[in-house]
Write a protein that holds these residues in place. Structure first.
Motif, PDB file in Angstrom:
ATOM      1  N   THR A 119       1.523   9.907  -0.449  1.00  0.00           N
ATOM      2  CA  THR A 119       1.829   8.528  -0.057  1.00  0.00           C
ATOM      3  C   THR A 119       0.815   8.074   0.977  1.00  0.00           C
ATOM      4  O   THR A 119       1.090   8.044   2.168  1.00  0.00           O
ATOM      5  CB  THR A 119       3.271   8.434   0.481  1.00  0.00           C
ATOM      6  OG1 THR A 119       3.425   9.367   1.550  1.00  0.00           O
ATOM      7  CG2 THR A 119       4.284   8.751  -0.611  1.00  0.00           C
ATOM      8  N   SER A 150       1.172  13.031   8.298  1.00  0.00           N
ATOM      9  CA  SER A 150       0.438  11.777   8.342  1.00  0.00           C
ATOM     10  C   SER A 150      -0.500  11.856   9.537  1.00  0.00           C
ATOM     11  O   SER A 150      -0.094  12.278  10.621  1.00  0.00           O
ATOM     12  CB  SER A 150       1.395  10.587   8.486  1.00  0.00           C
ATOM     13  OG  SER A 150       0.714   9.365   8.330  1.00  0.00           O
ATOM     14  N   CYS A 162       7.603   8.082  11.646  1.00  0.00           N
ATOM     15  CA  CYS A 162       7.178   7.931  10.253  1.00  0.00           C
ATOM     16  C   CYS A 162       7.288   9.247   9.485  1.00  0.00           C
ATOM     17  O   CYS A 162       7.840   9.277   8.389  1.00  0.00           O
ATOM     18  CB  CYS A 162       5.758   7.376  10.177  1.00  0.00           C
ATOM     19  SG  CYS A 162       5.217   7.051   8.485  1.00  0.00           S
ATOM     20  N   SER A 187       0.143  12.447   3.428  1.00  0.00           N
ATOM     21  CA  SER A 187      -0.722  11.279   3.561  1.00  0.00           C
ATOM     22  C   SER A 187      -2.144  11.767   3.805  1.00  0.00           C
ATOM     23  O   SER A 187      -2.933  11.844   2.871  1.00  0.00           O
ATOM     24  CB  SER A 187      -0.229  10.363   4.688  1.00  0.00           C
ATOM     25  OG  SER A 187      -0.985   9.176   4.706  1.00  0.00           O
ATOM     26  N   LYS A 242       4.566   4.881   1.083  1.00  0.00           N
ATOM     27  CA  LYS A 242       5.525   5.495   2.011  1.00  0.00           C
ATOM     28  C   LYS A 242       6.875   4.789   1.922  1.00  0.00           C
ATOM     29  O   LYS A 242       7.930   5.426   1.910  1.00  0.00           O
ATOM     30  CB  LYS A 242       4.992   5.458   3.445  1.00  0.00           C
ATOM     31  CG  LYS A 242       3.850   6.426   3.712  1.00  0.00           C
ATOM     32  CD  LYS A 242       3.279   6.225   5.107  1.00  0.00           C
ATOM     33  CE  LYS A 242       2.138   7.148   5.417  1.00  0.00           C
ATOM     34  NZ  LYS A 242       0.945   6.957   4.589  1.00  0.00           N
ATOM     35  N   MET A 292       9.549  10.236   6.286  1.00  0.00           N
ATOM     36  CA  MET A 292       8.894  10.774   5.090  1.00  0.00           C
ATOM     37  C   MET A 292       9.556  12.073   4.637  1.00  0.00           C
ATOM     38  O   MET A 292       9.858  12.251   3.454  1.00  0.00           O
ATOM     39  CB  MET A 292       7.401  11.028   5.349  1.00  0.00           C
ATOM     40  CG  MET A 292       6.552   9.785   5.457  1.00  0.00           C
ATOM     41  SD  MET A 292       4.846  10.136   6.015  1.00  0.00           S
ATOM     42  CE  MET A 292       4.183  11.046   4.610  1.00  0.00           C
TER      43      MET A 292
END
Length: 165
Positions: free
Chosen positions: A56, A104, A83, A30, A62, A87
């Motif tokens: 993403t 991320s 998250c 990300s 995502k 991922m």
């Protein structure tokens, strides 16, 4: 050692380790916007151990590409352990790779909050058939480029560590 030479050295080591373990890698990125994948594919021969990359950046990407649950993003945010773990597992599931790294974070200059200031990044690593899922929160200093660069280096160090366990 400059960041560039450190990065080249790390990529070479990661490539050799992936080759010796006969494994391919996938990235789910990300905040780096594909810099980890770019680094991994910057050396000749990476076709032997690099499978694919997912960039993403949006919540939708995502969810759609990696299977991150909407509830995870709503309750924990995109910059969270939960998250990046979804991922990294989604990247493994959606690829032919056996090793994955996901990140991320908030590269800045805006977007930070008191709880998650600019420079906050979560990275997660996983290897298929390896029960261990590793995730770590980082707080990088510097401007946007510095945060993205530091994230790329730490992501690769983590891959190397996972492969050398």
């Amino acid at each position: 050692m400059s960041d560039r030479s450190q990065l080249f050295s790390l990529v070479s080591e990661v490539g050799e380790a992936l080759k010796s373990h006969e494994k391919m890698i996938v990235t789910a990125e990300s905040c780096t916007g594909g810099l980890i994948a770019e680094a991994l594919t910057s050396i000749a021969g990476s076709t032997a151990w690099f499978d694919r990359a997912y960039v993403t950046y949006s919540y939708e990407a995502k969810r759609e590409m990696l299977g991150v649950k909407e509830i995870t993003i709503m309750k924990k945010g995109a910059v969270s352990k939960e998250c990046v773990e979804e991922m990294v597992l989604g990247a493994l599931q959606q690829s032919h790779a056996k090793v994955a790294v996901a990140c991320s974070g908030i590269a800045g200059p805006g977007g930070g909050t008191p709880d998650k200031p600019v420079g906050t990044v979560w990275i997660s690593w996983a290897m298929q058939g390896h029960d261990k899922l590793e995730s770590k929160e980082f707080h990088f200093d510097g401007d946007r480029d510095a945060v993205r660069s530091q994230c790329t280096i730490e992501a690769l160090k983590g891959v190397l560590s996972l492969l050398n366990e």
